[in-house]
Design an enzyme around this catalytic site. Sequence first.
Site, PDB file in Angstrom:
ATOM      1  N   CYS B 152     -30.671  -9.533  54.296  1.00 21.56           N
ATOM      2  CA  CYS B 152     -31.943  -8.818  54.423  1.00 21.56           C
ATOM      3  C   CYS B 152     -31.774  -7.513  55.183  1.00 21.56           C
ATOM      4  O   CYS B 152     -32.499  -6.557  54.954  1.00 21.56           O
ATOM      5  CB  CYS B 152     -33.020  -9.696  55.022  1.00 21.56           C
ATOM      6  SG  CYS B 152     -32.545 -10.661  56.430  1.00 21.56           S
ATOM      7  N   VAL B 156     -33.363  -4.189  53.818  1.00 19.10           N
ATOM      8  CA  VAL B 156     -34.447  -3.486  54.511  1.00 19.10           C
ATOM      9  C   VAL B 156     -34.095  -2.010  54.687  1.00 19.10           C
ATOM     10  O   VAL B 156     -34.939  -1.130  54.515  1.00 19.10           O
ATOM     11  CB  VAL B 156     -34.764  -4.149  55.882  1.00 19.10           C
ATOM     12  CG1 VAL B 156     -35.724  -3.285  56.694  1.00 19.10           C
ATOM     13  CG2 VAL B 156     -35.365  -5.529  55.676  1.00 19.10           C
TER      14      VAL B 156
END
Lengths: 485, 519
Positions: B152, B156
């Site tokens: 992630c 991001v």
Amino acid sequence: MGLDIEANKKLVEEVLEAYPKKAKKDREKHYQINTAEAQTCGTCALKSNIKSRPGVMTPRGCSYAGSKGVVWGPIKDMVHISHGPIGCGQYSWGTRRNYANGTLGIDNFTAMQITSDFQETDIVFGGDKKLEVIMREITEMFPLAKGISVQSECPVGLIGDDIEAVSKKMSKELEMPVVPVRCEGFRGVSQSLGHHIANDAIRDFVLGKADLAETGPYDVNIIGDYNIGGDAWASRILLEEMGLRVIAQWSGDGTLNELEIAHKAKLNLIHCHRSMNYMVEHMEKAYGIPWMEYNFFGPSKTYESLRAIAALFDETIQENCEKMIAKHKPVMDAIISKYKPRLENKKVLLMIGGLRSRHTIGAYEDLGMDIVASGYEFAHKDDYEKTFPMMKEGTIIMDDPTAYELEELAQKMNVDLVGSGVKEKYVYHKMGVPFRQMHSWDYSGPYHGFDGFKIFAKDMDMTVNSPVWSLMQKKTKAQKEEASI
Amino acid sequence: MSKDRLDIPDYNSLFSEHRFVEQRLNKRQFEAPCSEQETAEALAYSQSAEYMEKNFNRKAVVINPHKACQPLGSIMAALGFEKTLPFVHGSQGCNSYFRSHLSRHFKEPTPAVSSSMTEDAAVFGGMSNLIDGLENSIALYKPEMVAICTTCMAEVIGDDLSSFIGNARNKGVISEDFPVAFCNTPSFVGSHITGYDAMMKGILSYLYERSGLEAAPGSGEETGEKLNVMLGFEPYTGNFAEIRKILEAFDTKYTLLGDHSGNYDSPATGEYEYYYGGTRLADVPLAANALGTLSLQKYTLKKTQDYIAEAWKQQITALSTPLGITGTDKLLEAISELTGLPLPASLLEERGRVVDALTDSHPYIHGKRVALVGDPDLLIGLIGFCLEVGMEPVHIVCSNGDVDFNEVKFKEEAEALLASSPYGSEASLYIGNDLWHMRSLLLNDPVDLAIGSSHLKFAAKDANVPLIRVGFPIFDRHHMHRYPILGYQGALNLLSLIVNTVLDELDRNNSGFNYDLVR
């Protein structure tokens, strides 16, 4: 008897040959062969606590693992939110074996996975509002929870959430400590920064917030024992038998109250120095509490530590200490006389977190075993300074060694036992090298104290001497060549 | 050995010794604990209907979910290909978690590397980490392909894998023709099964497109590319052996697309080799010439199936994990239809033997109320098995069940399946719920058996329901993944697990007079 310094230097050089130039240059700095000079000068050239090279298969974890997985997770009467996407909490759910008494989900929340399970919308719009709701729901679901900690996962810090503000607001609303912990996985270079961040959060939000009705001259804290397989219990029993009063256990089987009252102790006893030194140093500065490092692995180190602890107290404690040692020694001697002949001169390679790679040496040596190489995932310079004097000349000391390096060294050194983690374990089973998982005691333990040493000795013997290794029909070189044609 | 036996209690007996019980009680004075009465009341409350209502009303907190994140599945998918090194672009801790998690289930090594991104990479992007990571990992671990997924963190900050890999080639870190497949797998989307799908599609499309071959469905029959088979996020290495057995009984040529059974069931030979088995990379573009593709996890493999249907123009038969007699019947029909081959006599005979076993055991399993937890495709298989043997699914929790196939939601299919049998009438499905919900269900509407992964053990214990471990992960029992659960043989294995658990319970709960010798 020392090991061959030059031969081991050459061996390390050979192993590192496999790396591309830049990585090789870096990895060379993480190795040192112990010498008489390194044993005594108190410094070492070896580089540590710096970034791992990409792509090398480092054994290291992250800050979140250091905070939620190690320091905060075992605090049993608080709910620890794995704040962010689903994975981190799932992978660290109940895998570290920090035992805690209590009823799971009622007054003990350790082996649980409580998470905000971030979805794309949380990334886009932020997770702060959701976090508030989560906290309210936690108090509904777990009415006996004494507090909440927010264990940040990577996205939290990247999307600019203000978990501090949410925690402050909700602490007031819910009338309980709510502790924001900025342990996003990308911070720092390993678990180690997570320990530090977790310690700072304890200092800033919890420590000193409660009182102890009656204090006494023998009040001590156990710091840095995570009660893996019951280690802290096997340690506590010795301190209590000696006449000391353990008022706080950090953090295995620990409670919020024990975090809050620890500043009332007369002495901090720290086992895992790497992960909680920040707290004992803080308590020394802020409350004048002295601290000492102790080592309850193996009888020799345990006797030594018990006596050193007793020496800080009065004669009653010292007498108790000697009586206790006299009582346990025959049992320990019987264990050694049974297992030492079966384990003597066996060569051991260790690669563990930030403490056990040196702390367990005494236990192996009590059994006559030789540590020929030892490494840490995330130790700092001060750990290495303590390590060199404990090792024989010629021992290979390594920092953040990669899977490749360990495999090469274990084979080339023809070791009899490897002690490392679950990621490493099954590789060595393929190789036919006896292996013990030394983070969670391979689902055994405790290994601390006298009760623990019995199990330690039995486990090492079981693994080193199991007949299953001899069933392996190791491929001969000729067979391998044939197979590759 | 026995003559010098010393008394060495394990943690069970050690900590029940009086001195440790005393220690535990004494420690309470520093814990500011809740009183015994408070704890007892809270426990009783947590078991109540009132609590269950509140539990089902929570909107935000997730407690003991039954799913993991995408890149975990991607690693499993990558390990299904020959000499392929999984590469996780992002924070290094994720990779250590994936490796540990998979190894705890399979009791096997999980080779995988990370680009070890830290704070500076969060600011400047992870390109240099990815390029250095490729250089180092290829030098050390000598893969024939690298398969990159993302954490992630990388998602991001918006790292662009395609351009980073291109730059690695431009810099000469990897040659123009060294295969690097990739997929994007943010943890805040989907679950481990969608991550499996993403990597599977990533690898198939990459190897096919770079080959320059043009798919000609059915043209591969002579050269051996007749049928492609995909098992998906398959926690059972034994299922690979079983599907091979079945395909070989048909005497059909086939290609398993994504076979991690080599890596996750390799022999101990005294040497560790990093890569074992897997689908040959050269076989992937050729697989485009097969007659058709059989998918055994239709919800898991959705994007891959769509890709094969569109790019390879193949006929796809997509099933859920073929469990039980009916499930296996469907599997055999599908193979027969795709290949034009008759049902093999050996399998029909095996079917008869397993049905025979079911008739022997039916008195002990009939009418047993069960709770089920698992991934969507596994649940379809398990529900089918329960219904065909007269077991009654009652509570079914699927944390990652918000998936569909051919525009039919998993929930709809499962409910239709349950509605097709009188044994399904008691069942309720809970999609997106977790095992804390399951705990309330088990306590408020008791069942006889719980079927699911090791993570279900806590709720099962609280409700005093025996747990039959099926699915992923199974951390606390050994070798269960080495025995198949699919096919007729798998049905027999499932039956044995279930019936013998029931029989163990009968013995465990006996009243003395009924501690029967024969059952």
